[in-house]
Motif scaffolding. Structure first.
Motif, PDB file in Angstrom:
ATOM      1  N   UNK A  54       0.827  -1.196   0.000  1.00 33.89           N
ATOM      2  CA  UNK A  54       0.000   0.000   0.000  1.00 33.89           C
ATOM      3  C   UNK A  54       0.870   1.257   0.000  1.00 33.89           C
ATOM      4  N   UNK A  55       0.494   2.209  -0.849  1.00 34.51           N
ATOM      5  CA  UNK A  55       1.139   3.518  -0.863  1.00 34.51           C
ATOM      6  C   UNK A  55       0.157   4.501  -0.228  1.00 34.51           C
ATOM      7  N   UNK A  56       0.573   5.152   0.841  1.00 34.38           N
ATOM      8  CA  UNK A  56      -0.324   5.984   1.633  1.00 34.38           C
ATOM      9  C   UNK A  56      -0.244   7.452   1.219  1.00 34.38           C
ATOM     10  N   UNK A  57      -1.382   8.137   1.344  1.00 33.73           N
ATOM     11  CA  UNK A  57      -1.418   9.578   1.128  1.00 33.73           C
ATOM     12  C   UNK A  57      -0.529  10.275   2.158  1.00 33.73           C
ATOM     13  N   UNK A  58       0.005  11.441   1.803  1.00 35.22           N
ATOM     14  CA  UNK A  58       0.783  12.227   2.763  1.00 35.22           C
ATOM     15  C   UNK A  58      -0.071  12.601   3.970  1.00 35.22           C
ATOM     16  N   UNK A  59      -1.387  12.706   3.786  1.00 31.61           N
ATOM     17  CA  UNK A  59      -2.292  13.084   4.875  1.00 31.61           C
ATOM     18  C   UNK A  59      -2.813  11.887   5.662  1.00 31.61           C
ATOM     19  N   UNK A  67      -5.345   5.858   1.468  1.00 36.74           N
ATOM     20  CA  UNK A  67      -4.515   5.126   0.511  1.00 36.74           C
ATOM     21  C   UNK A  67      -4.548   5.856  -0.820  1.00 36.74           C
ATOM     22  N   UNK A  68      -3.384   6.039  -1.444  1.00 36.73           N
ATOM     23  CA  UNK A  68      -3.385   6.614  -2.789  1.00 36.73           C
ATOM     24  C   UNK A  68      -3.092   5.543  -3.845  1.00 36.73           C
ATOM     25  N   UNK A  69      -2.539   4.403  -3.456  1.00 32.85           N
ATOM     26  CA  UNK A  69      -2.313   3.328  -4.434  1.00 32.85           C
ATOM     27  C   UNK A  69      -2.264   1.975  -3.737  1.00 32.85           C
ATOM     28  N   UNK A  70      -2.959   0.997  -4.315  1.00 26.32           N
ATOM     29  CA  UNK A  70      -2.756  -0.407  -3.985  1.00 26.32           C
ATOM     30  C   UNK A  70      -1.766  -0.941  -5.001  1.00 26.32           C
ATOM     31  N   UNK A 107      -1.706  -1.534 -11.015  1.00 25.39           N
ATOM     32  CA  UNK A 107      -1.777  -0.602  -9.895  1.00 25.39           C
ATOM     33  C   UNK A 107      -3.214  -0.128  -9.775  1.00 25.39           C
ATOM     34  N   UNK A 108      -3.600   0.241  -8.582  1.00 22.83           N
ATOM     35  CA  UNK A 108      -4.941   0.788  -8.366  1.00 22.83           C
ATOM     36  C   UNK A 108      -4.770   2.145  -7.710  1.00 22.83           C
ATOM     37  N   UNK A 109      -4.954   3.195  -8.511  1.00 17.59           N
ATOM     38  CA  UNK A 109      -4.788   4.566  -8.008  1.00 17.59           C
ATOM     39  C   UNK A 109      -6.090   5.049  -7.389  1.00 17.59           C
ATOM     40  N   UNK A 110      -5.979   5.572  -6.169  1.00 25.34           N
ATOM     41  CA  UNK A 110      -7.157   5.962  -5.395  1.00 25.34           C
ATOM     42  C   UNK A 110      -7.175   7.475  -5.215  1.00 25.34           C
ATOM     43  N   UNK A 111      -8.253   8.088  -5.644  1.00 28.04           N
ATOM     44  CA  UNK A 111      -8.481   9.506  -5.339  1.00 28.04           C
ATOM     45  C   UNK A 111      -9.762   9.559  -4.516  1.00 28.04           C
ATOM     46  N   UNK A 112      -9.598   9.523  -3.210  1.00 27.19           N
ATOM     47  CA  UNK A 112     -10.766   9.511  -2.348  1.00 27.19           C
ATOM     48  C   UNK A 112     -11.381  10.908  -2.284  1.00 27.19           C
ATOM     49  N   UNK A 113     -12.658  10.946  -1.976  1.00 23.72           N
ATOM     50  CA  UNK A 113     -13.404  12.203  -1.971  1.00 23.72           C
ATOM     51  C   UNK A 113     -12.720  13.239  -1.090  1.00 23.72           C
ATOM     52  N   UNK A 278       7.078   5.278  -5.408  1.00 22.95           N
ATOM     53  CA  UNK A 278       6.019   5.366  -6.395  1.00 22.95           C
ATOM     54  C   UNK A 278       6.166   6.655  -7.196  1.00 22.95           C
ATOM     55  N   UNK A 279       5.362   6.778  -8.229  1.00 20.28           N
ATOM     56  CA  UNK A 279       5.387   7.975  -9.059  1.00 20.28           C
ATOM     57  C   UNK A 279       5.127   9.228  -8.236  1.00 20.28           C
TER      58      UNK A 279
END
Length: 301
Positions: A54-59, A67-70, A107-113, A278-279
């Motif tokens: 898991x790649x985590x958001x800075x926040x 999560x910003x990426x699985x 990859x699964x990029x996540x942009x949560x609300x 990650x990118x």
């Protein structure tokens, strides 16, 4: 003979470098994907740093997981492995780059609300140049993707031009300074569609996606692949350990040991940045961020 794409869709892909094909996934497929994402959020709870899964958001916070990426979801959940080799995914790709397909990555990029991170403008093949450019990415839309929640955007026709400079201060940063390249965001096209649609973009097309400032999630599952006779060029950020291992990545058709060479403008992503995560981490070296100057009220997200 094509399997699913019309000639008009193929022509549009060749001309613009990106199309959307609606109705590729069933409601059951989407339900299973969303259940897997929910499991990943439970896994992220309590974490203080990103992991190899898991790649985590800075926040992110341990009690408020973000999560910003699985990473490599096809190795974590059966549903992603099953879809990866299904006709729902592979048939459109075969229509565009032929019957013999090899996996590059997933990859699964996540942009949560309300807080989903932007991905700055880049060309995929700037990261991993290959011997030919029959390389594409399938983007499975898990949520409705619309103007306000950070859709994927492309510069139409950019896949037929140069590979742009993705460096800053002499180091590869995996992103392009739009102003330095004379590019106007008003020329970009959004790849939008309802959940269950699939976007397809060429490995050389310039693309990115803005912040999700809406109250709706925007999650996009990528299957990146290439024709089996497209081999990585030395200096590419990706490679393979052995021929045997490389051939395990075949999605359909037959492997080969005869790379096909075509004339396209290769650039090598060297020297690598000190942080080769990650990118999102690589792109922190970009000096002038494209989405920070874009009016999100007009649709970039």
């Amino acid at each position: 003979m094509t399997e699913v794409l019309t000639q008009a869709q193929i022509d549009e892909y060749r001309e613009t470098g990106g199309i959307v094909v609606e109705g590729r996934l069933s409601a059951q497929d989407l339900a299973e994907i969303r259940a897997a994402i929910a499991q990943s959020y439970e896994e992220a709870r309590g974490l203080t740093a990103s992991t190899d899964r898991l790649d985590l958001e800075d926040s992110h916070a341990p009690d408020d997981p973000r999560i910003r990426r699985i990473k490599l979801p096809h190795t974590q959940y059966e549903v992603f492995q099953r879809l990866m080799t299904s006709d729902a995914i592979l048939a459109p790709a075969r229509d565009l780059i032929g019957p013999n397909l090899r996996l590059h990555t997933t990859k699964l990029n996540m942009k949560m609300a309300g807080y989903g991170a932007a991905v700055e403008w880049h060309q995929d093949m700037a990261f991993y140049p290959h011997t030919n450019d029959d390389v594409l990415a399938m983007g499975v839309m898990i949520d409705d993707m619309e103007a306000e929640n950070g859709p994927l955007m492309i510069f139409p026709g950019s896949h037929r031009g140069p590979t742009l400079d993705h460096h800053a201060d002499g180091v590869f940063v995996g992103a392009v300074d739009l102003a330095a390249n004379g590019l106007d965001l008003g020329q970009a096209k959004m790849l939008t569609g309802p959940a269950g649609s699939v976007s397809i973009h060429h490995g050389r097309v310039l693309h990115g996606s803005g912040l999700n400032t809406s109250d709706r999630d925007r999650r996009l599952l990528f299957y990146e692949m290439m024709a089996a006779d497209s081999f990585p060029v030395m200096g590419s950020m990706t490679g393979f350990a052995s021929l045997e291992e490389y051939d395990t990545r075949m999605l359909c058709g037959q492997p080969t040991i005869q790379p096909r060479l075509t004339d396209w403008p290769v650039r090598i992503p060297l020297p690598h940045p000190s942080d080769r995560g990650s990118i999102y981490e690589i792109q922190k070296g970009l000096k002038h961020r494209g989405f920070s100057i874009y009016d999100t009220d007009e649709g970039s997200g």
